[in-house]
Design an enzyme around this catalytic site. Structure first.
Site, PDB file in Angstrom:
ATOM      1  N   GLU A 195      -5.902  -1.397  -7.328  1.00 46.64           N
ATOM      2  CA  GLU A 195      -4.984  -0.567  -8.094  1.00 46.64           C
ATOM      3  C   GLU A 195      -3.916  -1.443  -8.742  1.00 46.64           C
ATOM      4  O   GLU A 195      -3.278  -2.256  -8.066  1.00 46.64           O
ATOM      5  CB  GLU A 195      -4.313   0.460  -7.179  1.00 46.64           C
ATOM      6  N   ASN A 244      -4.679   6.177  -1.599  1.00 50.76           N
ATOM      7  CA  ASN A 244      -4.008   6.710  -0.406  1.00 50.76           C
ATOM      8  C   ASN A 244      -3.452   8.108  -0.651  1.00 50.76           C
ATOM      9  O   ASN A 244      -3.319   8.899   0.284  1.00 50.76           O
ATOM     10  CB  ASN A 244      -2.899   5.761   0.039  1.00 50.76           C
ATOM     11  N   SER A 291       0.816  -1.210   0.000  1.00 45.77           N
ATOM     12  CA  SER A 291       0.000   0.000   0.000  1.00 45.77           C
ATOM     13  C   SER A 291       0.851   1.261   0.000  1.00 45.77           C
ATOM     14  O   SER A 291       0.334   2.354  -0.233  1.00 45.77           O
ATOM     15  CB  SER A 291      -0.918   0.023   1.228  1.00 45.77           C
ATOM     16  N   HIS A 333      -2.762  -3.670  -5.675  1.00 47.74           N
ATOM     17  CA  HIS A 333      -3.118  -3.202  -4.340  1.00 47.74           C
ATOM     18  C   HIS A 333      -4.616  -3.301  -4.080  1.00 47.74           C
ATOM     19  O   HIS A 333      -5.412  -2.529  -4.622  1.00 47.74           O
ATOM     20  CB  HIS A 333      -2.649  -1.752  -4.153  1.00 47.74           C
TER      21      HIS A 333
END
Length: 513
Positions: free
Chosen positions: A157, A195, A124, A145
């Protein structure tokens, strides 16, 4: 990788924790053969038991046919060692976030897998390029991810490293769809898409709280009920837990070489040190009893309405919103229509990006009678309204304004003076960071909006949100906040500034020859 295309049918998973077993679940249900390996045999046995119980629960609830559950479980095989992964078409590692350990694992896997096998990392926060640098064939290393819980968070992702073969990423995009997930493509940059984009809500919410503008609960209420988000920043931080969120905030900030937009807050560092990490610990920004959030009650709104109200003409749209609302009040409030307000009038201003003090001074108004109201989201459609005082506003004027804007039962948050209120500054920051992701070419505008909507649960993607509110409005808020505070975190990204000035959508991509 070989130039020939191939279809992934056997998937290896290294790591049988929450992420590994979640990936195994959707892969098996998607028809793949799954081999799970873990250095800890007890963890592997626990994962097998968890998957068996999960399939049984899904069957009992009618969400899965019994035959399909048995077939899916039969497709999952425990691997006793790494060599038993040799026939895999792709392997996903879901081990701890440690660069050295991931590199070592991939070097070991390269010695046993075939030349077509894709090595995917569920990291991540670590660079895919850095992980691949330890491999003899970095072109087959890709980021893959997922989000926790994997079966429910249906976005993944796919991240291309600098030495990655795009065909490896293409194969994982196809694999994700076969497993029932929506893939989005990203370049290898800190935070990838979700993120990275999530910095807007969390870091700006923390910044508002650190300035003493409003309480954690009030900031959450404003973002939910005025701005329309499912969760406010502190509810979200409690859900993800600070032992996860705080290191990510620090990592992204440092990986971007102390970019002011991503600056973490000492608030989370202190609370993490004290064990107030969130829902799973029973206490975070809120206390939790039997898993239920204990939010403080709000005081009832005052009932004494102002006798006379003067509304600034600096913003035609803002003034019209206030006038329209007062017209529905069916009360004895008199509108002071003079260009210079009467000495007893409540003075209402509707700034974008400025604070109440700056607005009062620029319009030559008595700061003891000034109240600012946030009109970014229409006053007659929101489930909460926000008003803001100057440090000099009298309690009588504050309470009169509170009563006025709560006349129809819509709750009102009264906050201290802030450039951009709460909703304006948080939403503008969210949009601006998404524009910066697009500017850097980390992902397409469509994938940015898709990833954030699915990965963070926002009511719409940040670029679509910016378009709905108006790129020029967002640009004005940011510029006015930067002028007021002198903080580079609010500088508009060129992607936003140019499209706002040209009247283009924030999703517009210029054509290059």
């Amino acid at each position: 990788m070989s130039t020939q295309d191939f279809k992934i049918q056997t998937l290896g998973i290294v790591g049988s924790g929450a992420m590994g077993r979640g990936i195994a679940q959707i892969a098996a249900l998607g028809g793949l053969n799954v081999h799970i390996y873990d250095t800890n045999p007890k963890a592997l046995a626990a994962a097998r038991e968890y998957l068996s119980e999960t399939f049984a629960k899904l069957t009992a609830k009618g969400k899965l046919k019994e035959a399909d559950a048995h077939a899916a479980l039969a497709r999952i095989r425990d691997a006793g060692n790494e060599t038993e992964l040799s026939d895999c078409d792709a392997i996903v590692e879901a081990i701890v976030e440690n660069l050295d350990l991931k590199r070592e694992l991939f070097r070991e896997l390269e010695a046993v897998v075939g030349k077509h096998c894709i090595l995917a990392s569920n990291t991540s926060s670590l660079s895919i390029t850095a992980i691949a640098a330890g491999c003899a064939h970095p072109e087959r290393v890709v980021g893959f991810h997922f989000f926790n819980p994997v079966p429910l968070m249906r976005v993944v992702e796919v991240i291309d490293g600098l030495r990655g073969d795009p065909r490896a990423g293409d194969a994982l995009m196809d694999l994700a769809r076969r497993m029932g997930h929506t893939p989005v493509r990203a370049k290898d940059m800190p935070g990838f898409i979700v993120n990275h984009a999530g910095r807007g809500m969390n870091t700006e919410g923390l910044r508002v709280a650190s300035e003493g503008i409003a309480s954690f609960a009030d900031i959450d209420r404003i973002m939910r009920e005025q701005a329309g988000f499912r969760l406010g920043p502190f509810e979200l931080l409690d859900l993800t837990a600070l032992d996860v969120s705080h290191p990510v905030m620090e990592s992204i900030y440092h990986q971007f070489y102390e970019e002011p937009r991503y600056k973490p807050s000492p608030i989370t560092g202190t609370r993490l040190a004290g064990g107030l990490i969130g829902r799973k610990a029973g206490e975070g920004f809120y206390r939790y009893v039997d898993g239920k959030q204990q939010a403080p009650d709000e005081a009832p709104a005052p009932t004494q309405l102002p006798t006379r109200v003067w509304i600034s003409r600096a913003s035609h749209e803002g003034r019209e919103q206030v006038l329209k609302l007062i017209a529905k009040c069916d009360c004895s409030v008199h509108i002071d229509a003079g260009h210079t307000p009467e000495p007893d009038s409540l003075l209402i201003v509707t700034p974008l990006g400025f604070d109440a003090t700056t607005t009062a001074i620029s319009e030559h108004l008595d700061p003891t009678r000034v109240i600012a109201v946030d009109t970014l989201f229409p006053l007659d459609t929101v489930a909460r309204r926000t008003i803001m005082t100057t440090p000099a506003t009298t309690p009588a004027m504050r309470d009169a304004a509170n009563a006025l804007f709560a006349f129809d039962g819509v709750p009102v948050s009264v906050i201290r003076d802030s450039a951009g209120f709460v909703a304006q500054r948080v939403v503008a920051t969210i949009v601006n960071i998404a524009c910066d992701i697009a500017q850097q070419g980390i992902a397409t505008p469509a994938d940015i909006d898709l990833a954030v909507t699915l990965g963070l649960g926002y009511p719409r993607g940040p670029l679509a949100l910016g378009d709905a509110l108006g790129p020029a409005i967002i640009l004005t808020i940011l510029r006015n906040m930067q002028d007021t505070l002198g903080d580079p975190r609010y500088r508009p990204t060129p992607w936003l500034a140019r499209r706002a000035q040209l009247g283009l959508s924030l999703t517009h991509i210029e054509e290059l020859r």
